[in-house]
Design a protein around this motif. Structure first.
Motif, PDB file in Angstrom:
ATOM      1  N   ILE A 198      55.836 -33.850 -28.408  1.00  0.00           N
ATOM      2  CA  ILE A 198      55.369 -35.151 -28.768  1.00  0.00           C
ATOM      3  C   ILE A 198      56.474 -36.253 -28.409  1.00  0.00           C
ATOM      4  CG2 ILE A 198      54.713 -36.648 -30.770  1.00  0.00           C
ATOM      5  CD1 ILE A 198      53.444 -34.277 -32.253  1.00  0.00           C
ATOM      6  N   GLN A 199      55.965 -37.337 -27.630  1.00  0.00           N
ATOM      7  CA  GLN A 199      56.718 -38.389 -27.501  1.00  0.00           C
ATOM      8  C   GLN A 199      56.309 -39.762 -27.953  1.00  0.00           C
ATOM      9  OE1 GLN A 199      59.541 -37.505 -25.022  1.00  0.00           O
ATOM     10  NE2 GLN A 199      58.912 -35.538 -25.263  1.00  0.00           N
ATOM     11  N   SER A 200      57.243 -40.739 -28.039  1.00  0.00           N
ATOM     12  CA  SER A 200      56.804 -42.085 -28.497  1.00  0.00           C
ATOM     13  C   SER A 200      57.457 -43.333 -27.715  1.00  0.00           C
ATOM     14  CB  SER A 200      57.276 -42.243 -29.981  1.00  0.00           C
ATOM     15  OG  SER A 200      58.612 -42.158 -30.013  1.00  0.00           O
ATOM     16  N   VAL A 201      57.239 -44.465 -27.601  1.00  0.00           N
ATOM     17  CA  VAL A 201      57.699 -45.603 -27.128  1.00  0.00           C
ATOM     18  C   VAL A 201      57.001 -46.726 -28.121  1.00  0.00           C
ATOM     19  CG1 VAL A 201      55.885 -45.841 -25.533  1.00  0.00           C
ATOM     20  CG2 VAL A 201      58.079 -46.658 -24.990  1.00  0.00           C
ATOM     21  N   ARG A 202      57.951 -47.498 -27.818  1.00  0.00           N
ATOM     22  CA  ARG A 202      57.646 -48.935 -28.602  1.00  0.00           C
ATOM     23  C   ARG A 202      57.656 -50.122 -27.564  1.00  0.00           C
ATOM     24  NH1 ARG A 202      60.537 -49.238 -34.506  1.00  0.00           N
ATOM     25  NH2 ARG A 202      59.366 -47.496 -35.577  1.00  0.00           N
ATOM     26  N   PRO A 203      56.527 -50.557 -26.990  1.00  0.00           N
ATOM     27  CA  PRO A 203      56.636 -51.229 -25.819  1.00  0.00           C
ATOM     28  C   PRO A 203      57.488 -52.484 -25.711  1.00  0.00           C
ATOM     29  CG  PRO A 203      54.556 -50.438 -26.144  1.00  0.00           C
ATOM     30  CD  PRO A 203      55.303 -50.090 -27.445  1.00  0.00           C
ATOM     31  N   VAL A 204      57.479 -53.128 -27.003  1.00  0.00           N
ATOM     32  CA  VAL A 204      58.181 -54.563 -27.081  1.00  0.00           C
ATOM     33  C   VAL A 204      59.721 -54.507 -26.809  1.00  0.00           C
ATOM     34  CG1 VAL A 204      59.020 -56.340 -28.746  1.00  0.00           C
ATOM     35  CG2 VAL A 204      56.560 -55.490 -28.575  1.00  0.00           C
ATOM     36  N   ALA A 205      60.171 -53.160 -27.782  1.00  0.00           N
ATOM     37  CA  ALA A 205      61.504 -52.695 -27.370  1.00  0.00           C
ATOM     38  C   ALA A 205      62.054 -52.290 -26.385  1.00  0.00           C
ATOM     39  CB  ALA A 205      62.052 -51.972 -28.711  1.00  0.00           C
ATOM     40  N   GLY A 206      61.011 -51.298 -25.606  1.00  0.00           N
ATOM     41  CA  GLY A 206      61.300 -50.512 -24.439  1.00  0.00           C
ATOM     42  C   GLY A 206      62.151 -49.206 -25.264  1.00  0.00           C
ATOM     43  N   ARG A 207      62.124 -48.976 -26.334  1.00  0.00           N
ATOM     44  CA  ARG A 207      62.543 -47.657 -26.735  1.00  0.00           C
ATOM     45  C   ARG A 207      61.845 -46.577 -27.044  1.00  0.00           C
ATOM     46  NH1 ARG A 207      65.423 -51.437 -29.974  1.00  0.00           N
ATOM     47  NH2 ARG A 207      64.249 -50.713 -31.978  1.00  0.00           N
ATOM     48  N   GLY A 208      62.195 -45.409 -26.752  1.00  0.00           N
ATOM     49  CA  GLY A 208      61.272 -44.268 -27.333  1.00  0.00           C
ATOM     50  C   GLY A 208      61.963 -42.991 -26.834  1.00  0.00           C
ATOM     51  N   GLY A 209      61.277 -41.875 -26.937  1.00  0.00           N
ATOM     52  CA  GLY A 209      62.034 -40.802 -26.842  1.00  0.00           C
ATOM     53  C   GLY A 209      61.084 -39.480 -27.463  1.00  0.00           C
ATOM     54  N   GLY A 210      61.696 -38.409 -27.421  1.00  0.00           N
ATOM     55  CA  GLY A 210      60.921 -37.072 -28.064  1.00  0.00           C
ATOM     56  C   GLY A 210      61.020 -37.356 -29.699  1.00  0.00           C
ATOM     57  N   LEU A 211      59.786 -36.962 -30.364  1.00  0.00           N
ATOM     58  CA  LEU A 211      59.891 -36.331 -31.624  1.00  0.00           C
ATOM     59  C   LEU A 211      59.800 -34.890 -31.772  1.00  0.00           C
ATOM     60  CD1 LEU A 211      57.000 -39.088 -32.427  1.00  0.00           C
ATOM     61  CD2 LEU A 211      59.568 -39.436 -32.539  1.00  0.00           C
ATOM     62  N   PHE A 212      60.382 -34.633 -33.173  1.00  0.00           N
ATOM     63  CA  PHE A 212      60.201 -33.250 -33.590  1.00  0.00           C
ATOM     64  C   PHE A 212      60.892 -32.332 -32.482  1.00  0.00           C
ATOM     65  CE2 PHE A 212      56.475 -35.528 -35.219  1.00  0.00           C
ATOM     66  CZ  PHE A 212      57.021 -35.403 -36.598  1.00  0.00           C
ATOM     67  N   ALA A 213      62.249 -32.410 -32.156  1.00  0.00           N
ATOM     68  CA  ALA A 213      62.952 -31.876 -30.915  1.00  0.00           C
ATOM     69  C   ALA A 213      62.778 -30.245 -31.412  1.00  0.00           C
ATOM     70  CB  ALA A 213      64.397 -32.176 -31.090  1.00  0.00           C
ATOM     71  N   ASP A 214      62.452 -29.534 -30.136  1.00  0.00           N
ATOM     72  CA  ASP A 214      62.567 -28.274 -30.269  1.00  0.00           C
ATOM     73  C   ASP A 214      61.242 -27.511 -30.816  1.00  0.00           C
ATOM     74  OD1 ASP A 214      65.195 -27.978 -29.216  1.00  0.00           O
ATOM     75  OD2 ASP A 214      66.030 -28.026 -31.375  1.00  0.00           O
ATOM     76  N   HIS A 215      60.272 -28.336 -31.159  1.00  0.00           N
ATOM     77  CA  HIS A 215      58.757 -27.980 -31.720  1.00  0.00           C
ATOM     78  C   HIS A 215      57.906 -28.406 -30.319  1.00  0.00           C
ATOM     79  CE1 HIS A 215      60.133 -27.144 -35.806  1.00  0.00           C
ATOM     80  NE2 HIS A 215      60.887 -27.878 -35.558  1.00  0.00           N
ATOM     81  N   VAL A 216      56.914 -27.596 -30.217  1.00  0.00           N
ATOM     82  CA  VAL A 216      56.078 -27.557 -29.347  1.00  0.00           C
ATOM     83  C   VAL A 216      54.670 -27.056 -29.877  1.00  0.00           C
ATOM     84  CG1 VAL A 216      57.274 -27.715 -27.105  1.00  0.00           C
ATOM     85  CG2 VAL A 216      56.568 -25.221 -28.240  1.00  0.00           C
ATOM     86  N   PHE A 217      53.571 -27.727 -29.193  1.00  0.00           N
ATOM     87  CA  PHE A 217      52.262 -27.733 -30.060  1.00  0.00           C
ATOM     88  C   PHE A 217      51.102 -27.406 -28.934  1.00  0.00           C
ATOM     89  CE2 PHE A 217      55.155 -30.803 -31.835  1.00  0.00           C
ATOM     90  CZ  PHE A 217      55.400 -30.433 -33.259  1.00  0.00           C
ATOM     91  N   ALA A 218      50.239 -26.610 -29.547  1.00  0.00           N
ATOM     92  CA  ALA A 218      49.184 -26.333 -28.663  1.00  0.00           C
ATOM     93  C   ALA A 218      48.063 -27.415 -28.894  1.00  0.00           C
ATOM     94  CB  ALA A 218      48.322 -24.974 -29.268  1.00  0.00           C
ATOM     95  N   ALA A 219      47.839 -28.198 -29.725  1.00  0.00           N
ATOM     96  CA  ALA A 219      46.811 -29.312 -30.089  1.00  0.00           C
ATOM     97  C   ALA A 219      47.367 -30.168 -31.109  1.00  0.00           C
ATOM     98  CB  ALA A 219      45.470 -28.547 -30.546  1.00  0.00           C
TER      99      ALA A 219
END
Length: 392
Positions: A198-219
């Motif tokens: 899961i990744q995220s970004v905030r367009p106005v600030a241009g900041r973002g990155g991965g959420l829930f590091a080391d966790h991966v998901f099938a759905a």
């Protein structure tokens, strides 16, 4: 739904071509086989349904408007290129093209795309657009395939990420959150399309990155209005059991709901955000209360795509594989009950429910219920007309 008569009819406009949903980037010699339909200016007739040829996908906004994509083929000297348009149908029956694919250009190379999905923000002012892309990379005509998410407002204006473009490369299942500034999306973590981060970004600030590091998901199923999600988590080796988890996307906190005995797909959250459903296998839908995940219901239905009725007593199911034509039917949902100990045989009863066909058993390629449940939009097979019916 007693009658198959739609509530409003529009005569289509804009040139379109038949074909599948893959983006077209083809030599002119193949085009006569593809240019099968020409659409005319729209007109409205009372008591009928909006109809447009070559619609590829649609999405209801929380305020009742419908965004839909229409296939658009462009002719150049050397190539025929697909760049789909996006239209919005208002609750007053008026429609407006908000994205002209001919003007959506990315770089000097021949660029083609097909819109796969549209998703509205909770406040109905912005959308995310998922596209399959094809770009010519050399003079021999070799192409590079990809996927991206485009960010736009409800007038079609591109929303640029500070210091970047208005697109997020290699992003799928993108969604605006209810905070109005954050976009979340999935990035492939284990190929081919097995697990995602899961990744995220905030367009106005241009900041973002991965959420829930080391966790991966099938759905993952977003509850965008509440800035949360439910997900099926797996380890990268796929050796452990699937785990159903609840995620707070802003606080980045995770809580485990249940270890699942099986998971096939079709993960969704109910309109109130209180329940989660998924297909345990090809013939069994399982429902859990999020606040009391040991309370479970199971209903036997064939695998397919489905949507919740607003009061959560029923779901509308299109039986069969996604993006394949299938009939629609209402399925009543049983109440959840506390699951017994695993040592007890058949700890959760399986409800045997007779599906109630909709629209006389006709088949459709895609469908979506309005947020209030009072109308149903469908895309027909073949010419892919968009039709809207009243459900009440």
């Amino acid at each position: 739904m007693e009658s198959p008569e739609p509530q409003t009819v529009f005569t289509p406009s804009e040139t379109a071509a038949a074909g599948n949903l893959r983006p077209l980037l083809l030599p002119p010699a193949l085009l006569p086989l593809l240019l099968l339909a020409f659409l005319l200016p729209a007109s409205v007739a009372a008591q009928a349904s909006p109809t447009l040829n070559e619609c590829t996908t649609l999405a209801y906004a929380p305020d009742g408007r419908i965004a839909y994509a229409v296939k658009h083929i462009l002719t150049t000297r050397r190539l025929e290129i697909q760049r789909d348009d996006i239209w919005v149908l208002g609750i007053d029956g008026k429609r407006k093209r908000i994205v002209n694919g001919e003007k959506l250009v990315r770089g000097p190379a021949a660029f083609s795309y097909a819109i796969q999905s549209l998703r509205w923000a909770p406040d109905s002012t912005r959308l995310t657009v998922e596209m399959l892309t094809s770009r010519m990379i050399n003079e021999r005509g070799d192409t590079e395939e990809g996927v991206l998410a485009l960010l736009i407002d409800d007038n079609g204006k591109e929303i640029r990420i500070s210091g970047a473009d208005s697109v997020i490369p290699e992003a799928t299942n993108a969604a605006w959150l209810g905070d109005g500034v954050t976009v979340v999306y999935l990035a492939e973590a284990v190929k081919p399309k097995l697990l995602y981060s899961i990744q995220s970004v905030r367009p106005v600030a241009g900041r973002g990155g991965g959420l829930f590091a080391d966790h991966v998901f099938a759905a993952v199923a977003w509850n965008a209005k509440q800035n949360s999600a439910v997900a099926v988590e797996r380890d990268r080796s796929l050796s452990g059991p699937p785990r159903l988890v609840a995620l707070d996307l802003l606080k980045e906190t995770r809580s485990e709901l249940a270890v699942l005995e099986g998971f096939l797909g079709g993960l969704s959250i109910s309109p109130s955000g209180s329940k989660v459903a998924y297909f345990r296998d090809h013939g069994l839908l399982e429902i859990r209360d999020i606040s009391a995940p040991n309370s479970v219901a199971r209903v036997r239905i064939g695998y397919g795509s489905y949507q919740w009725e607003p009061d959560e007593r029923r779901i509308l199911v299109k039986r069969g594989l996604d993006r394949r034509s299938g009939d629609l039917a209402w399925v009543s949902l049983p109440h959840t009950v506390p699951a017994a100990d695993k040592s007890v045989s058949n700890p959760v009863p399986v409800a045997e429910v007779e599906p109630q066909p909709v629209l006389h058993g006709l088949t459709f390629r895609d469908f979506e219920l309005s947020p209030d449940g009072r109308s149903l939009a469908v895309i027909q097979p073949g010419k892919r007309n968009l039709l809207v019916y009243r459900t009440q």
